[in-house]
Design an enzyme around this catalytic site. Structure first.
Site, PDB file in Angstrom:
ATOM      1  NE  ARG A  47      68.954 151.575  80.293  1.00 47.82           N
ATOM      2  CZ  ARG A  47      68.391 152.335  79.341  1.00 47.82           C
ATOM      3  NH1 ARG A  47      68.838 152.523  78.010  1.00 47.82           N
ATOM      4  NH2 ARG A  47      67.422 153.185  79.658  1.00 47.82           N
ATOM      5  CE1 TYR A  99      80.267 127.641  82.075  1.00 49.27           C
ATOM      6  CE2 TYR A  99      79.089 129.180  80.501  1.00 49.27           C
ATOM      7  CZ  TYR A  99      79.051 128.629  81.736  1.00 49.27           C
ATOM      8  OH  TYR A  99      78.287 129.064  82.847  1.00 49.27           O
ATOM      9  CG  ASP A 170      85.717 132.580  77.919  1.00 49.05           C
ATOM     10  OD1 ASP A 170      86.439 132.926  79.114  1.00 49.05           O
ATOM     11  OD2 ASP A 170      84.625 131.977  77.943  1.00 49.05           O
ATOM     12  CE  LYS A 195      82.374 131.092  86.414  1.00 51.49           C
ATOM     13  NZ  LYS A 195      82.233 130.730  84.875  1.00 51.49           N
TER      14      LYS A 195
HETATM   15  C1  LIG Z   1      81.835 130.721  83.841  1.00 51.20           C
HETATM   16  C2  LIG Z   1      81.935 130.820  82.601  1.00 51.20           C
HETATM   17  C3  LIG Z   1      81.243 131.586  81.849  1.00 51.20           C
HETATM   18  C4  LIG Z   1      80.006 132.205  82.143  1.00 51.20           C
HETATM   19  O1  LIG Z   1      80.077 133.236  82.912  1.00 51.20           O
HETATM   20  P1  LIG Z   1      78.695 133.534  83.645  1.00 51.20           P
HETATM   21  O2  LIG Z   1      79.504 134.650  84.544  1.00 51.20           O
HETATM   22  O3  LIG Z   1      78.491 132.497  84.406  1.00 51.20           O
HETATM   23  O4  LIG Z   1      77.787 134.131  82.864  1.00 51.20           O
HETATM   24  C5  LIG Z   1      81.938 131.681  80.262  1.00 51.20           C
HETATM   25  N1  LIG Z   1      83.058 131.195  80.050  1.00 51.20           N
HETATM   26  C6  LIG Z   1      83.999 130.412  80.841  1.00 51.20           C
HETATM   27  C7  LIG Z   1      85.124 129.941  80.462  1.00 51.20           C
HETATM   28  C8  LIG Z   1      83.209 130.272  82.223  1.00 51.20           C
HETATM   29  O5  LIG Z   1      84.039 129.513  83.054  1.00 51.20           O
END
Ligand SMILES: *Cc1c(COP(=O)(O)O)cnc(C)c1O
Length: 373
Positions: A47, A99, A170, A195
């Site tokens: 952890r 998001y 982000d 992603k």
């Molecule tokens: C998908 C996404 C998230 C969230 O990510 P998860 O891995 O689904 O928790 C946050 N910001 C953006 C821009 C995203 O496309």
């Protein structure tokens, strides 16, 4: 070194014990000590740290040009860890079209005592007007979802500095291949590695990279330990493997996205295309000034309204109708129906994640679906 090279070689070496070229997956939850009680390595319990996680964190930090990386079990978990550095009463500015998971998180968190304003951050005047004496964090998401608006990171950083606030970007959509927020002055970069990093629709993850070590990075390190929202060794291994091909995948996907955007722009049934690489995009100049490429996400609106949009999505064969983005297979989504009644997304809009299929096949698929719609 270039990002293609770093993506492969950063924290990735043949195993000195076995010669294994592919990294081992360290499933062990615990790590042995010597007779004197000293740890054999820096690892004690998974952890707090695990070799697969450490390798991933170091690699992403290097790609983003930061000094510390923190991996989490999801992108939302990564964003949450940045929010956890804030105290009750702190004010946060976030994009109006942030998001939706981040929006839910911020609204929930407002209950613990954060105050939040959602602002159209592509309009820097509005950002300036929203800043208060207790503003501590400006969260940027650019390009935005699903309208592909662009926020000027340098200007947001300038405003934040003057206000004594920090900036988190982000960077999930552009990735460090196309955008380096830390170089533009941001304090943190956050990623959903679900992603483009993973890139194959088969692993959930998130990473925060901090520009420099300070009390907030110390907090993040503690959070991994105390809140425990850490990714599994196998998940880290999959994301680290995905990273190796991320630059070449995304470069090819973005090239196709540019072609598809131009094709859609000239299509008689399409009323508007949202892609920052199109010179008539309202924020094209800002995009060109802070991005090395325009990414592989785009959205478009249809003259025939919601019905035509839904029909088009249904008529596509190569674009799978599914949430998410950034993987090898092309996806299409009617965001309004997915987000529900409270959605700000136009009803005639389809969002597209361009995959790695041959662009001519994707164009033919779109042509067929639009003809029938
Ligand atoms: C998908 C996404 C998230 C969230 O990510 P998860 O891995 O689904 O928790 C946050 N910001 C953006 C821009 C995203 O496309």
């Amino acid at each position: 070194m270039h990002i293609e090279t770093l993506a492969i070689h950063s924290s990735h070496h043949p195993d000195p014990a076995t010669g294994s070229v592919a990294p081992a997956i360290y499933l062990s939850t615990t790590f042995a000590r010597r007779p004197d009680g000293e740890l054999i390595s820096n690892f004690s319990y998974s952890r707090s740290g695990n070799p697969n996680r450490t390798a991933l964190e170091a690699a992403v930090a290097e790609l983003e040009g930061g000094s510390a990386g923190f991996a989490y079990a999801s992108g939302v978990g990564a964003i949450f860890s940045v929010l956890q550095t804030l105290k009750p009463g702190d004010h946060v500015i976030a994009p109006a079209d942030v998001y939706h998971g981040t929006r839910d998180l911020l609204k929930e968190k407002a209950g613990w005592g954060l105050s939040v304003d959602f602002v159209d951050m592509d309009d820097i005047e509005k950002v300036a007007a929203a800043i208060r004496t207790d503003t501590r964090l400006l969260l940027v998401e650019t390009p935005s979802n699903p309208m592909l608006r662009i926020t000027d990171i340098r200007s947001v950083v300038r405003l934040a500095r003057a206000a004594g606030a920090r900036v988190a970007v982000d960077n999930t959509w552009p990735t460090p291949l196309f955008q380096r927020p830390l170089k533009l002055g941001a304090d943190y970069v956050v990623h959903s590695s679900t992603k483009y990093f993973g890139g194959h629709s088969d692993v959930l993850g998130g990473v925060v990279v901090a520009a420099s070590e300070d009390e907030t990075t110390q907090k993040m390190r503690e959070q991994q330990w105390t809140f425990g929202a850490v990714p599994s060794p196998f998940d880290c291994w999959l994301v680290r493997r995905g990273l190796m091909t991320m630059p070449v995948r995304l470069r090819a996907q973005a090239e196709s996205a540019g072609k598809i955007a131009r094709y859609l722009q000239s299509h008689p049934k399409v009323s508007q295309v949202h892609y920052p690489g199109l010179p008539d995009h309202p924020n094209y100049a800002v995009a060109a000034g802070q991005m090395e490429g325009f990414g592989a996400m785009l959205s478009f609106q249809l003259d025939g309204g919601e019905f035509a949009a839904v029909r088009t999505a249904a008529g596509l064969r190569l674009f799978t109708q599914a949430t998410s983005l950034g993987a090898v297979e092309s996806l299409v989504e009617h965001r309004y129906r997915v987000e529900g009644e409270t959605s700000r997304t136009p009803k005639d809009l389809l969002r597209v994640s361009v995959g790695l299929e041959h662009v001519d096949d994707l164009l033919a698929d779109l042509e067929g679906a639009l003809r029938k719609a």
